[in-house]
Design a protein around this motif. Structure first.
Motif, PDB file in Angstrom:
ATOM      1  N   CYS A  13      44.254  33.836  43.303  1.00  0.00           N
ATOM      2  CA  CYS A  13      44.510  33.913  44.746  1.00  0.00           C
ATOM      3  C   CYS A  13      44.418  35.347  45.248  1.00  0.00           C
ATOM      4  N   ALA A  14      44.950  36.289  44.464  1.00  0.00           N
ATOM      5  CA  ALA A  14      44.883  37.695  44.854  1.00  0.00           C
ATOM      6  C   ALA A  14      43.441  38.169  44.939  1.00  0.00           C
ATOM      7  N   CYS A  15      42.611  37.717  44.002  1.00  0.00           N
ATOM      8  CA  CYS A  15      41.191  38.101  44.013  1.00  0.00           C
ATOM      9  C   CYS A  15      40.486  37.546  45.245  1.00  0.00           C
ATOM     10  N   LEU A  16      40.703  36.273  45.526  1.00  0.00           N
ATOM     11  CA  LEU A  16      40.054  35.642  46.676  1.00  0.00           C
ATOM     12  C   LEU A  16      40.494  36.309  47.978  1.00  0.00           C
ATOM     13  N   ASP A  17      41.777  36.656  48.071  1.00  0.00           N
ATOM     14  CA  ASP A  17      42.286  37.317  49.278  1.00  0.00           C
ATOM     15  C   ASP A  17      41.637  38.692  49.468  1.00  0.00           C
ATOM     16  N   LYS A  18      41.537  39.450  48.392  1.00  0.00           N
ATOM     17  CA  LYS A  18      40.943  40.787  48.478  1.00  0.00           C
ATOM     18  C   LYS A  18      39.489  40.711  48.958  1.00  0.00           C
ATOM     19  N   ILE A  19      38.740  39.792  48.374  1.00  0.00           N
ATOM     20  CA  ILE A  19      37.314  39.687  48.709  1.00  0.00           C
ATOM     21  C   ILE A  19      37.128  39.151  50.123  1.00  0.00           C
ATOM     22  N   ALA A  20      37.958  38.184  50.499  1.00  0.00           N
ATOM     23  CA  ALA A  20      37.854  37.617  51.845  1.00  0.00           C
ATOM     24  C   ALA A  20      38.157  38.662  52.911  1.00  0.00           C
ATOM     25  N   GLU A  21      39.075  39.567  52.622  1.00  0.00           N
ATOM     26  CA  GLU A  21      39.475  40.585  53.588  1.00  0.00           C
ATOM     27  C   GLU A  21      38.454  41.720  53.703  1.00  0.00           C
ATOM     28  N   ASN A  22      37.639  41.912  52.666  1.00  0.00           N
ATOM     29  CA  ASN A  22      36.672  43.013  52.686  1.00  0.00           C
ATOM     30  C   ASN A  22      35.455  42.632  51.850  1.00  0.00           C
ATOM     31  N   ARG A  23      34.634  41.748  52.371  1.00  0.00           N
ATOM     32  CA  ARG A  23      33.521  41.178  51.592  1.00  0.00           C
ATOM     33  C   ARG A  23      32.474  42.211  51.213  1.00  0.00           C
ATOM     34  N   GLY A  24      32.342  43.249  52.019  1.00  0.00           N
ATOM     35  CA  GLY A  24      31.321  44.239  51.721  1.00  0.00           C
ATOM     36  C   GLY A  24      31.726  45.243  50.659  1.00  0.00           C
ATOM     37  N   LYS A  25      33.000  45.256  50.293  1.00  0.00           N
ATOM     38  CA  LYS A  25      33.501  46.266  49.360  1.00  0.00           C
ATOM     39  C   LYS A  25      33.213  45.917  47.910  1.00  0.00           C
ATOM     40  N   TYR A  26      33.228  44.632  47.584  1.00  0.00           N
ATOM     41  CA  TYR A  26      33.262  44.231  46.182  1.00  0.00           C
ATOM     42  C   TYR A  26      31.908  43.795  45.653  1.00  0.00           C
ATOM     43  N   GLN A  27      31.603  44.268  44.447  1.00  0.00           N
ATOM     44  CA  GLN A  27      30.361  43.920  43.755  1.00  0.00           C
ATOM     45  C   GLN A  27      30.591  42.842  42.709  1.00  0.00           C
ATOM     46  N   GLY A  28      31.807  42.760  42.164  1.00  0.00           N
ATOM     47  CA  GLY A  28      32.000  41.776  41.111  1.00  0.00           C
ATOM     48  C   GLY A  28      33.424  41.692  40.604  1.00  0.00           C
ATOM     49  N   ILE A  29      33.570  40.875  39.565  1.00  0.00           N
ATOM     50  CA  ILE A  29      34.863  40.642  38.934  1.00  0.00           C
ATOM     51  C   ILE A  29      34.634  40.433  37.445  1.00  0.00           C
ATOM     52  N   VAL A  30      35.573  40.934  36.651  1.00  0.00           N
ATOM     53  CA  VAL A  30      35.581  40.635  35.222  1.00  0.00           C
ATOM     54  C   VAL A  30      36.735  39.666  34.981  1.00  0.00           C
ATOM     55  N   PHE A  31      36.388  38.449  34.576  1.00  0.00           N
ATOM     56  CA  PHE A  31      37.390  37.410  34.328  1.00  0.00           C
ATOM     57  C   PHE A  31      37.629  37.345  32.819  1.00  0.00           C
ATOM     58  N   VAL A  32      38.805  37.792  32.388  1.00  0.00           N
ATOM     59  CA  VAL A  32      39.111  37.883  30.956  1.00  0.00           C
ATOM     60  C   VAL A  32      39.860  36.648  30.495  1.00  0.00           C
ATOM     61  N   ARG A  33      39.417  36.087  29.394  1.00  0.00           N
ATOM     62  CA  ARG A  33      40.070  34.919  28.800  1.00  0.00           C
ATOM     63  C   ARG A  33      41.219  35.400  27.907  1.00  0.00           C
ATOM     64  N   THR A  34      42.402  35.509  28.499  1.00  0.00           N
ATOM     65  CA  THR A  34      43.565  36.035  27.795  1.00  0.00           C
ATOM     66  C   THR A  34      43.852  35.248  26.530  1.00  0.00           C
ATOM     67  N   TYR A  35      43.967  35.973  25.413  1.00  0.00           N
ATOM     68  CA  TYR A  35      44.221  35.387  24.094  1.00  0.00           C
ATOM     69  C   TYR A  35      43.170  34.352  23.697  1.00  0.00           C
ATOM     70  N   GLY A  36      42.003  34.386  24.334  1.00  0.00           N
ATOM     71  CA  GLY A  36      40.946  33.442  24.002  1.00  0.00           C
ATOM     72  C   GLY A  36      41.111  32.076  24.639  1.00  0.00           C
ATOM     73  N   PHE A  37      41.999  31.961  25.634  1.00  0.00           N
ATOM     74  CA  PHE A  37      42.235  30.680  26.323  1.00  0.00           C
ATOM     75  C   PHE A  37      41.047  30.367  27.214  1.00  0.00           C
ATOM     76  N   LEU A  38      40.311  29.313  26.873  1.00  0.00           N
ATOM     77  CA  LEU A  38      39.075  28.970  27.574  1.00  0.00           C
ATOM     78  C   LEU A  38      39.304  27.752  28.470  1.00  0.00           C
ATOM     79  N   ASP A  39      39.868  28.000  29.653  1.00  0.00           N
ATOM     80  CA  ASP A  39      40.069  26.904  30.598  1.00  0.00           C
ATOM     81  C   ASP A  39      38.856  26.798  31.522  1.00  0.00           C
ATOM     82  N   ASP A  40      38.879  25.832  32.413  1.00  0.00           N
ATOM     83  CA  ASP A  40      37.772  25.618  33.341  1.00  0.00           C
ATOM     84  C   ASP A  40      37.993  26.467  34.592  1.00  0.00           C
TER      85      ASP A  40
END
Length: 323
Positions: A65-92
């Motif tokens: 939610c924090a990521c979506l809020d940041k990007i929605a508020e300033n769409r021109g600022k962000y180039q990308g995101i690194v989504f890390v699978r904490t402890y190897g947890f591979l959810d959808d």
């Protein structure tokens, strides 16, 4: 089998990450603050800006939610995101990735699965790049190697245009964490940009054989931890592939670690919040997780006998400190 033109390998996963973000560098990337420190250090080498985001208390991954809020508020600022699978947890994460792309078509989603077992036929879930590692302490530990899968054909050219002098970046950031100080300067000379020294087919064959050995050994040690340790301190099974993780009282964490080390046994404390290398901001969920979590080894370097001894020591300390 996936088209080989959508696959890239290199000597390290960081090499692939460096080349990718150097190609897509027209904005800021969002990183989970519990990420391995080599990731933000790679961004520093590439001169690509990044911002940290705290993790979610339930998923232990970056706060969506924090990521979506940041990007929605300033769409021109962000180039990308690194989504890390904490402890190897591979959810959808496909819904989240689709939502990100709907906010910004130029956004690049890097799905960091370095703590997962590499799988070239994996569901990318809408990511632009899925990144695996076979380096030291990963599930498939070949001592070297990184593997990337792309959603489209990418022109990833690994060029050795960085200074490399063998600097030990891990020793540098561990010293900063230990002494609770910011990095005096961003380390350079630690990342050697090079191709992997074996053919893709041979590399995949090594991954396959090593993963089978790891899964068998991991299952054996995880069953010991599951049966011998109190269920109340165990993380859910979905977080127990890369290591077997336990959640203990803050007052007992260092006591347990010191006792294990003094008995020639081993465990680790998972990453500090990576921002502590760069600033004094506070990320409460990540900080709390670090304060409680101990990673118990379940890889080829740890034996059944060591796992049993580890459980005895942990149980003894917990029982002695019951209130």
């Amino acid at each position: 089998m996936i088209d080989s033109s959508l696959i890239a390998t290199a000597n390290r996963a960081c090499t692939l990450l460096y080349n990718y973000i150097s190609q897509y560098n027209k904005g800021t990337y969002l990183l989970p603050v519990n990420v391995c420190p080599v990731v933000p250090l790679t961004f520093c080498l590439a001169n690509v800006p990044f911002e940290f985001v705290d993790i979610n208390k339930e998923s232990l991954c970056i706060d969506k939610c924090a990521c979506l809020d940041k990007i929605a508020e300033n769409r021109g600022k962000y180039q990308g995101i690194v989504f890390v699978r904490t402890y190897g947890f591979l959810d959808d994460a496909s819904v989240f990735f689709n939502n990100l792309h709907s906010l910004s078509l130029r956004l690049k989603i890097i799905d960091d699965r370095c703590l997962c077992i590499p799988n070239i036929n994996t569901d990318m879930q809408g990511a632009d790049m899925v990144l695996f590692s076979t380096g030291h302490c990963k599930q498939v530990d070949l001592g070297r190697g990184g593997l990337a899968i792309f959603s489209k054909i990418e022109s990833i050219k690994i060029e050795g245009n960085l200074l490399y002098d063998g600097t030990n970046e891990v020793a540098i950031y561990k010293d900063a964490f230990l002494n609770n100080k910011l990095l005096e300067k961003i380390p350079s000379g630690w990342l050697s940009l090079d191709y992997l020294d074996i053919e893709l087919r041979d590399y995949l064959s090594l991954i396959e054989s090593s993963s089978q050995e790891h899964i068998s050994h991991r299952y054996r040690l995880n069953e010991i931890y599951k049966s011998q340790l109190p269920e109340s301190i165990q993380l859910p099974n979905k977080y127990q592939d890369w290591r077997f993780n336990i959640y203990v009282d803050v007052s007992l964490k260092n006591v347990i670690l010191k006792s294990l080390f003094s008995n020639n046994l081993f465990a680790s404390s998972h990453y500090y919040s990576a921002n502590r290398l760069f600033d004094y901001d506070t990320y409460p969920i990540s900080e709390s997780l670090h304060s409680h979590i101990i990673n118990l080894f379940n890889d080829k370097y740890y034996s059944v006998e060591k796992a049993l001894s580890t459980c005895k020591i942990i149980n003894k300390i917990i029982n002695e400190n019951r209130f």
